[in-house]
Design an enzyme around this catalytic site. Structure first.
Site, PDB file in Angstrom:
ATOM      1  N   PRO A 138       1.236  80.768  33.892  1.00  0.00           N
ATOM      2  CA  PRO A 138       0.418  81.866  34.840  1.00  0.00           C
ATOM      3  C   PRO A 138       0.089  81.138  36.185  1.00  0.00           C
ATOM      4  O   PRO A 138       0.261  81.479  36.816  1.00  0.00           O
ATOM      5  CB  PRO A 138      -0.818  82.809  33.844  1.00  0.00           C
ATOM      6  CG  PRO A 138      -0.873  82.042  32.487  1.00  0.00           C
ATOM      7  CD  PRO A 138       0.353  80.755  32.861  1.00  0.00           C
TER       8      PRO A 138
ATOM      9  N   GLU B 298      -4.345  80.098  23.723  1.00  0.00           N
ATOM     10  CA  GLU B 298      -4.915  80.365  25.281  1.00  0.00           C
ATOM     11  C   GLU B 298      -3.968  78.967  26.165  1.00  0.00           C
ATOM     12  O   GLU B 298      -4.416  78.744  27.289  1.00  0.00           O
ATOM     13  CB  GLU B 298      -6.291  79.047  24.697  1.00  0.00           C
ATOM     14  CG  GLU B 298      -7.229  80.558  23.882  1.00  0.00           C
ATOM     15  CD  GLU B 298      -7.349  81.673  24.546  1.00  0.00           C
ATOM     16  OE1 GLU B 298      -7.576  81.898  25.628  1.00  0.00           O
ATOM     17  OE2 GLU B 298      -7.066  82.971  24.289  1.00  0.00           O
TER      18      GLU B 298
ATOM     19  N   ARG C  89      23.429  83.922  36.486  1.00  0.00           N
ATOM     20  CA  ARG C  89      23.859  84.122  37.348  1.00  0.00           C
ATOM     21  C   ARG C  89      24.668  83.501  38.817  1.00  0.00           C
ATOM     22  O   ARG C  89      25.413  84.280  39.354  1.00  0.00           O
ATOM     23  CB  ARG C  89      23.868  85.578  37.426  1.00  0.00           C
ATOM     24  CG  ARG C  89      22.298  86.369  37.285  1.00  0.00           C
ATOM     25  CD  ARG C  89      21.372  87.593  36.890  1.00  0.00           C
ATOM     26  NE  ARG C  89      22.557  88.519  38.148  1.00  0.00           N
ATOM     27  CZ  ARG C  89      22.563  88.653  39.317  1.00  0.00           C
ATOM     28  NH1 ARG C  89      22.507  87.682  39.851  1.00  0.00           N
ATOM     29  NH2 ARG C  89      23.264  89.619  40.435  1.00  0.00           N
TER      30      ARG C  89
HETATM   31  C1  9D3 Z   1      -5.923  84.614  26.627  1.00  0.00           C
HETATM   32  C2  9D3 Z   1      -5.767  83.406  27.624  1.00  0.00           C
HETATM   33  N1  9D3 Z   1      -5.561  83.732  29.108  1.00  0.00           N
HETATM   34  C3  9D3 Z   1      -7.273  83.637  29.573  1.00  0.00           C
HETATM   35  C4  9D3 Z   1      -7.268  85.024  30.833  1.00  0.00           C
HETATM   36  C5  9D3 Z   1      -5.239  82.390  29.395  1.00  0.00           C
HETATM   37  C6  9D3 Z   1      -3.319  82.911  29.795  1.00  0.00           C
HETATM   38  C7  9D3 Z   1      -2.817  81.631  28.666  1.00  0.00           C
HETATM   39  C8  9D3 Z   1      -1.373  81.642  28.141  1.00  0.00           C
HETATM   40  C9  9D3 Z   1      -2.856  83.454  30.298  1.00  0.00           C
HETATM   41  C10 9D3 Z   1      -1.604  83.648  29.425  1.00  0.00           C
HETATM   42  C11 9D3 Z   1      -0.756  83.128  29.019  1.00  0.00           C
HETATM   43  C12 9D3 Z   1       0.493  83.052  28.245  1.00  0.00           C
HETATM   44  N2  9D3 Z   1       1.578  83.502  29.065  1.00  0.00           N
HETATM   45  C13 9D3 Z   1       2.120  82.336  30.372  1.00  0.00           C
HETATM   46  O1  9D3 Z   1       2.799  80.640  29.015  1.00  0.00           O
HETATM   47  C14 9D3 Z   1       3.239  82.249  31.011  1.00  0.00           C
HETATM   48  C15 9D3 Z   1       2.990  83.819  31.587  1.00  0.00           C
HETATM   49  C16 9D3 Z   1       2.036  84.863  31.988  1.00  0.00           C
HETATM   50  O2  9D3 Z   1       1.135  85.128  30.857  1.00  0.00           O
HETATM   51  N3  9D3 Z   1       2.605  85.972  33.234  1.00  0.00           N
HETATM   52  C17 9D3 Z   1       2.850  84.949  34.564  1.00  0.00           C
HETATM   53  N4  9D3 Z   1       4.178  83.920  34.414  1.00  0.00           N
HETATM   54  C18 9D3 Z   1       4.061  83.367  32.594  1.00  0.00           C
HETATM   55  S1  9D3 Z   1       4.924  82.221  32.529  1.00  0.00           S
HETATM   56  C19 9D3 Z   1       3.946  81.915  31.565  1.00  0.00           C
END
Ligand code: 9D3
Length: 261
Positions: free
Chosen positions: A90, A117, A155
């Protein structure tokens, strides 16, 4: 193009690899996708890949050792100089078509899928060469994001799309026969098929006219208008022809005019 996907859920990918574009690209040899079960690179007999966060707090964090071992194992398999190692996160830069184009220039991409997490920060700092995010929403892990990256990149590999498809323009390319630009980064025009009248909702007359010059103009104006209404940010980056700019101004003026009594 070779994708190495590091994940604790290799099975997640089976569905998408057995259908559509990725299946076809693998079958034709344009793409090779190697799924690596992170647990195979764990250092203990319980195949542990996660642990509690230092400093306390909820949830679990991916340990660095299995991820480093997985990437180092595939680095040693082939002498690849500049391997792109992508952590789906993220916190990464947003995936856009220009990022996809950049990635499509590589011959080998390593995609690391996090879960829980998060992933020990030392992976982002000392192993990954970049981080990529799909957008500002919360997924449960990087698997879906890795699949999106693979589909979007594949693609663009020459020969993957059939001729008809690659000539056909995307939402991010010009509608057939539009002004000379080949790719423009604007939204697509609306599309219709039969019936010409569905429950009283009629297809725009011009599309039934057979007048290809008028159809071309109508489509291009819908591209400009749709983009102006829904994604003015995309239009801001686009060099408008004088004629197009005047036409958009007339649409804008129309919008602000009070309705006729
Ligand atoms: C519950 C933990 N979150 C705290 C607000 C942080 C968090 C950690 C790990 C939120 C999502 C994730 C898992 N997400 C991904 O690995 C991820 C992701 C995403 O959640 N949104 C947009 N692109 C991506 S790329 C990888």
């Amino acid at each position: 193009m070779t994708f190495d996907v590091i994940t604790i859920f290799p099975d997640f990918f089976h569905g998408i690899l057995e259908h559509g574009l990725l299946k076809r690209a693998m079958g034709s040899g344009h793409v090779s996708i190697r799924l690596r079960d992170l647990r195979d690179y764990a250092v203990d007999r319980h195949r542990t890949v996660d642990d509690r966060p230092f400093g306390g707090g909820p949830g679990m964090v991916f340990k660095p050792e299995p991820i480093f071992r997985a990437v180092e194992a595939l680095k040693s398999e082939e002498a690849e100089t500049d391997l792109a190692v992508i952590l789906l996160s993220p916190q990464g830069r947003l995936l856009t078509q220009s990022v996809v184009e950049e990635l499509a220039g590589a011959t080998r991409l390593v995609l690391i899928c996090g879960r829980y997490e998060g992933v020990d920060e030392r992976v982002a700092e000392n192993l990954a060469t970049q981080k990529i995010s799909l957008g500002d929403f919360v997924l449960s892990g990087g698997e879906l994001a890795a699949a999106v990256v693979m589909e979007a990149v594949t693609r663009l590999i020459p020969g993957v799309l059939g001729n008809a498809e690659s000539c056909r323009q995307d939402s991010f390319a010009v509608p057939a026969g539009s002004p000379s630009v080949v790719r423009h980064g604007l939204l697509d025009c609306p599309h219709y098929t039969r019936p010409a009248d569905f429950r009283g909702w009629k297809v725009p007359e011009v599309l039934l006219s057979g007048n290809h010059e008028q159809i071309r103009e109508w489509r291009w104006r819908r591209v400009l208008e749709t983009t102006w209404r829904r994604r003015p940010d995309l239009l801001a980056a686009f060099p408008l022809a004088e004629e197009d700019r005047r036409w958009l101004e007339s649409v804008e003026a129309e919008k602000h005019e009070p309705a006729n009594p």
